[in-house]
Design an enzyme around this catalytic site. Structure first.
Site, PDB file in Angstrom:
ATOM      1  N   LYS A  46       0.869  -1.177   0.000  1.00  0.00           N
ATOM      2  CA  LYS A  46       0.000   0.000   0.000  1.00  0.00           C
ATOM      3  C   LYS A  46       0.904   1.224   0.000  1.00  0.00           C
ATOM      4  CE  LYS A  46      -1.812   3.037   2.003  1.00  0.00           C
ATOM      5  NZ  LYS A  46      -1.776   4.536   1.687  1.00  0.00           N
ATOM      6  N   GLU A  90       9.315   1.875  11.336  1.00  0.00           N
ATOM      7  CA  GLU A  90      10.293   2.956  11.375  1.00  0.00           C
ATOM      8  C   GLU A  90       9.504   4.247  11.338  1.00  0.00           C
ATOM      9  OE1 GLU A  90      12.131   6.086  10.057  1.00  0.00           O
ATOM     10  OE2 GLU A  90      12.371   4.883   8.238  1.00  0.00           O
ATOM     11  N   CYS A 101      13.549  11.056   7.370  1.00  0.00           N
ATOM     12  CA  CYS A 101      13.352  10.682   8.771  1.00  0.00           C
ATOM     13  C   CYS A 101      14.615  10.883   9.588  1.00  0.00           C
ATOM     14  CB  CYS A 101      12.880   9.225   8.863  1.00  0.00           C
ATOM     15  SG  CYS A 101      13.961   8.070   8.007  1.00  0.00           S
ATOM     16  N   GLU A 152       8.698  17.021  15.099  1.00  0.00           N
ATOM     17  CA  GLU A 152       9.192  16.736  13.752  1.00  0.00           C
ATOM     18  C   GLU A 152       8.484  17.640  12.739  1.00  0.00           C
ATOM     19  OE1 GLU A 152      10.317  12.829  11.177  1.00  0.00           O
ATOM     20  OE2 GLU A 152       8.284  12.875  11.990  1.00  0.00           O
TER      21      GLU A 152
END
Length: 504
Positions: A189, A264, A298, A396
């Protein structure tokens, strides 16, 4: 620095107008016929529609993958046979790297030169696991004359792979490679913002000779297709890369099924620069570390902690160099920062830029680049004197925005580095070898780079601690995740059993 106003943008030839699912070896529309729009990040105009998968589509994909696993040849092929297919996949990806990069850059807004590097890395991911499954060894133990014990690895079944929109093709390869190398079948997906490059996998796999049903792809929104995949009882494995909040939801929704999870998640990684560091190298690395891939990475070192004696010099030089980073159209080979992926994400990043103007001292950037009045363009933005309780220090942002904070002692630097809920990566710049290793031991991060940018050996584990992830992938850790390790015990000689109920 911005692209001159006279610059023209090149649109890739032969762009599709629609994207379908790929289920059981066939391209298909959604069961209910639903679609969603995909936007070009430079203009924010719809350039194609994609089939919007929901539970019914996921059910069909899982059924096809399950049939390929239980009845097809792939799980029963020798590692060398699977390895040959993976090498052919790598060859095909490598041979089409320019086209892949062109489409990835257009779809995601990544600079073309960086997208090309990601396409080549995708080929290397398949090549790495093609070699690893042939070379892998497993444990065997013996008790002389009594018992022999060995480990038998077996593929688990259907793996659900949910991938993000930053460097999508490469990150898809990172999961697809080990999942199919170990004999599993998959349902992918991809992120709804960037489905274009994922649509190329079907043709690559078919040409490489991957059996029908081993690879399946369902496009759609996370709350529809992604949620259905996570909750499907015939999908024992979920590998997810994305936001920490989404990871928490996946963790909760998969708990009733006791699925294997590899996640992750987000990061707010520190780069710690001590006064004895080579400032030229440290500035170059930390500029690249937060502004490459448009800041949408990331492992970005988005918090830079600088020792007080060199702090003012570092900030001045860093800000000047950030101002020289070239913002431009993604297809321009000279562009270093392109367009953010989607207007929703652009709005999020710009909200943090505005917030930062009250939480730190703006020394570079802070808005749109000159000449780019539409699209998702943001100047590389640098805030200095940022307090550790500031939101731009703690949260973030996932864009070309960095916070710089001073420290006075090694103990303070460590406390600042660890003062977030995240723990994905850390970067340490110092010429004191003892300090570098000691700091690495104590910093709360799944990965640490000492006097190095984000250069990773594929054999090493990749993953974070705290809110940055669950489990590790990479090298043998990926093999471990995608296989069951069955222990087989063999008695040598006579049976060594206690006897119950023996007649007296």
């Amino acid at each position: 620095m911005t692209t001159p106003l006279t610059a023209t943008r090149r649109v890739p030839a032969d762009l599709p107008e629609r994207i379908q699912h790929y289920i059981g070896g066939r391209l298909v529309d959604s069961v209910d016929g639903d679609t969603f729009d995909v936007l070009d990040p430079v203009t924010n105009q719809t350039y194609l529609t994609a089939a919007a998968g929901k539970k019914a589509d996921i059910d069909l994909a899982v059924s096809a993958a399950r049939k390929a696993f239980t009845e097809g040849p792939w799980p029963r092929m020798l590692p060398r046979e699977r390895s040959r297919v993976l090498h052919r996949i790598a060859d095909l990806v490598e041979s089409r790297d320019e086209r892949l990069a062109e489409l990835e850059s257009f779809d995601s807004g990544l600079p073309i030169t960086q997208a090309l590097g990601q396409a080549r890395r995708a080929a290397e991911n398949f090549r790495f696991f093609a070699d690893l499954i042939v070379a892998q060894t497993d444990d065997a133990f013996k008790v002389p004359g009594r018992q022999l014990n060995y480990v038998n690895r077996k593929p688990i079944g259907v793996a659900g792979l949910i991938t993000p929109w930053n460097t999508p093709f490469m990150l898809e390869s990172w999961k697809l490679g080990p999942a199919i190398a170990t004999g599993n079948t998959v349902v992918l997906k991809p992120a709804e913002f960037t489905p274009l490059s994922a649509s190329l996998w079907a043709g690559i796999f078919e040409e490489a000779g991957l059996p029908e049903g081993v690879f399946n792809l369902v496009n759609g929104l996370g709350e529809d297709a992604g949620d259905a995949l996570v909750k499907h009882p015939d999908v024992p494995l979920i590998s997810f890369t994305g936001e920490s909040s989404t990871g928490q939801l996946i963790f909760a929704n998969s708990a009733p099924f006791l699925k294997g999870l590899s996640m992750e998640l987000g990061g707010k990684s520190p780069a710690i620069v001590f006064a004895d560091a080579d400032l030229d190298v440290a500035i170059d690395a930390t500029i690249f570390g937060v502004f490459s891939l448009n800041g949408e990475r990331c492992t970005a070192g988005s918090r830079i902690l600088v020792e007080r004696p060199v702090y003012d010099t570092f900030v001045e030089r860093y800000a000047a160099q950030a101002d020289r980073v070239k913002v431009g159209y993604p297809d321009d080979p000279e562009t270093e920062v392109g367009a953010l992926v989607h207007p929703e994400h652009y709005d999020k990043v710009m909200s943090y830029v505005e917030l930062g103007k009250n939480e730190g001292r703006l020394v570079a950037g802070g808005g749109r680049p000159e000449g780019f009045d539409e699209g998702n363009f943001v100047r590389p933005t640098v805030f200095a004197d940022v307090s550790p309780d500031a939101r731009i220090f703690q949260e973030e942002i996932f864009g070309p925005v960095v916070a710089i904070t001073p420290f006075d002692t090694e103990e303070e630097a460590l406390a600042l580095a660890n003062d977030t809920k995240y723990g994905l990566a850390a970067y340490v710049w110092t010429n004191d070898l003892k300090r570098a290793h000691t700091f690495a031991q104590n910093v709360e991060a799944g990965m640490v780079w000492l006097n190095s940018n984000n250069v990773r050996d594929l054999r090493t584990p990749f993953g974070g601690v705290k809110a940055s992830g669950l489990g590790h992938e990479g090298g043998y850790r990926s093999i471990d995740f995608y296989t069951d390790q069955q222990a087989v015990h063999i008695t040598l000689g006579g049976a060594h059993n206690p006897t119950f109920g023996k007649a007296r």
